[in-house]
Design an enzyme around this catalytic site. Structure first.
Site, short mmCIF file in Angstrom:
data_model
loop_
_atom_site.label_atom_id
_atom_site.label_comp_id
_atom_site.label_asym_id
_atom_site.label_seq_id
_atom_site.Cartn_x
_atom_site.Cartn_y
_atom_site.Cartn_z
CE LYS A 40 0.53 2.66 5.73
NZ LYS A 40 -0.56 3.16 6.61
CE LYS A 100 -2.10 5.97 12.80
NZ LYS A 100 -1.48 5.98 11.46
CB THR A 133 6.94 2.39 14.93
OG1 THR A 133 6.84 1.63 13.74
CG2 THR A 133 8.35 2.25 15.48
#
Length: 555
Positions: free
Chosen positions: A103, A69, A71
């Site tokens: 992440k 999201k 990016t």
């Protein structure tokens, strides 16, 4: 080439130049080195902000690695600027928990990044540190008051709900005993730590409109009860002023730049699975004040960050998006169609088709708010032409716009098609935003509305503990607060193993936390934890710094 290698190739502009491009007098900003700055809150103009076109970027249910999201948000903002739409991207600050956990960082990727990425991901301008200090000052004041013989409010230690916070995933701190060591070391009691992103101070910082509002909200933090069963709030401990003083700089939004030299505001960092999952109200309004288009993201899927953005942030701030970009990836849909994580790069039309109901549900969730979704397929090298076409064909049957966004490889150029579709939706002026529930509804009604309409549950069940807490909340007169559900991001349900679009399931609320300062209640469902743990091989194992000061392995 890694994200960091790509970023190192970019010659950053002085932040004063970015501010001037943004429309702010460079003399007004507070410098944090050459490439970071804070913007005074006084620069916000709500009248101008109301004229801006707010674009919300959300997503389908993710894989464990996330679906990009951030990016997409950055790439979309670059594309809109290329199309002569003055655009600012407004994002959350990264937490060290994911950076050192699974992440990784949260500054985008490839040619759709915000910079300087090492600084942003590691301490940045000290906002998280200030939030920790303010949170833990209150914790220290509570324990000091319990211990005091001359300045005691008679707080019953067994009822204190306030926890300390720490910005690293550390499961060993979830439940602890403090006050050991004899009479000089306090009163022993059970407590624990949450991660900083889940702190109510973080939530308050992100929902406050100014310093006065921040201080008032801090004072309204619920602490617990006295031995005579009277509620205690932070204002009773006379600590709100000191806590606000610690946050005097943290409340100001941070200005940085995108890889293509456009302005980016990064401010606040609540997780979406255990908090409200969106950047600060102040950051969003700042972006809207100086932009024709303002692109912002909400964490995880539409069942979490987007719902909270629309029902909590929009209602409290009187703003609403003109369009919603629904980010998805072929790998995520195959994952929700039953494909193994290790096989997601292999073409699998059958698994992809089985995963489409997850996309369908998130489309429906956006439409329930009277908003128009645009599907953005975040492109990966492994995506096949047939797989992309399958999603396009599905979107056509739903009469939903769809665009492939190749922003990692191409930056703004890779999101031109997406940007044009966003502009088309905005200029059609077909949005009719309506929150899902009214804050004055009963607590049970609000929770059931979210669970049934957004998650797709049949029923909501409450543990005996949650029922007792419901009664206390009503007795405190806090039943008209918003709802911020803590739920797994891995599934639309509260069971992370139920992938795709689960049906015929029950949401179980095991406890309800009070965040009266932030203005919402937190029903905690399933096994969700407000202090995450690290994996067997955390990302920190690969991070290092050379003798010359060059960081490696961060991305």
């Amino acid at each position: 080439m890694t994200d960091l290698q790509i970023a190192k190739k970019v010659i950053l502009k002085p932040i004063t130049e970015i501010a001037e491009k943004f429309g702010i007098n460079p003399e007004l900003i507070e410098m944090y080195g050459k490439h970071k700055a804070k913007i005074p809150i006084s620069c916000i103009d709500k009248t101008k902000a109301d004229l801006s076109n707010l674009i919300l970027v959300s997503a389908t249910s993710p894989t464990p690695a996330g679906e990009g999201k951030t990016t997409i948000s950055i790439g979309l903002s670059e594309a809109l600027n290329r199309l002569s739409k003055k655009t600012t991207v407004v994002l959350r600050e990264p937490s060290l928990g994911p950076v050192f956990g699974i992440k990784g960082g949260a500054t985008g990727g490839g040619y759709a990044q915000v910079l300087p990425l090492e600084d942003i991901n590691l301490h940045f301008t000290g906002d998280f540190s200030a939030i920790e200090k303010a949170n833990n000052l209150l914790a220290a004041i509570i324990d000091n008051n319990i211990q005091s013989k001359t300045n005691s409010l008679g707080i019953d230690p067994r009822t204190v709900t306030w926890k300390r916070v720490f910005d690293v995933n550390d499961r060993a701190l979830r439940k602890i005993i403090v006050g050991l060591g004899g009479t000089n070391s306090g009163v022993p009691r059970e407590t624990g730590f949450d991660i900083t992103a889940a702190s109510e101070i973080m939530a308050i910082l992100c929902i406050s409109k100014d310093l006065s509002d921040l201080k008032k909200r801090i004072g309204n933090i619920f602490i617990g009860y006295t031995f005579s069963n009277q509620p205690i709030y932070a204002k009773d401990l006379k600590v709100a002023g000191a806590m606000a003083a610690l946050l005097q700089h943290a409340i100001k939004p941070n200005l940085v730049q995108t890889i293509e030299g456009n302005p980016a505001i990064i401010h606040g960092g609540p997780f979406a699975n255990i908090a409200q999952g969106t950047n600060s109200v102040i950051g969003t309004l700042m972006g809207m004040t100086f932009s024709d288009y303002t692109v912002t993201e909400a964490g995880f899927g539409c069942d979490l960050g987007a719902e909270k953005f629309l029902d909590i942030k929009c209602q409290s701030t009187d703003i609403s998006p003109k369009a919603v970009v629904l980010t998805t990836t072929i790998r995520a849909l195959k994952y929700h169609g039953g494909a193994d994580l290790k096989s997601l790069t292999i073409t699998n039309l059958e698994a992809l088709e089985k995963g489409l109901p997850n996309l369908e549900k998130h489309i429906e969730n956006i439409q329930q708010f009277g908003l128009t979704p645009i599907i953005a397929i975040n492109k990966f090298e492994s995506d096949s032409i047939k797989e992309i076409q399958l999603i396009k064909d599905f979107a056509k049957t739903k009469n939903i716009s769809v665009a492939v966004a190749d922003v990692w490889a191409k930056g703004g150029e890779g999101a031109i098609e997406l940007a044009k579709k966003v502009i088309e939706v905005v200029e059609s002026n077909k949005t009719n935003f309506e929150p899902l529930y009214k804050w004055e509804d009963t607590i049970e009604s609000k929770i059931e509305t979210i669970s049934q309409k957004i998650y797709g549950a049949d029923h909501v069940e409450y543990t005996s503990n949650a029922k007792r807490q419901l009664k206390r909340i009503k007795n405190l007169g806090l039943d008209q607060l918003a709802i911020c559900v803590a739920k797994t991001e891995k599934s639309l349900s509260d069971n992370p193993k139920l992938l795709g679009r689960p049906r015929n399931f029950t949401i179980t609320v095991r406890e309800i936390e009070i965040a009266s300062g932030a203005g919402f209640l937190i029903p905690i469902t399933g096994d969700i934890m407000r202090m995450p743990g690290l994996p067997a091989h955390p990302a920190s194992e690969g991070i290092d710094i050379s003798d010359s000061g060059e960081i490696t392995g961060l991305f």
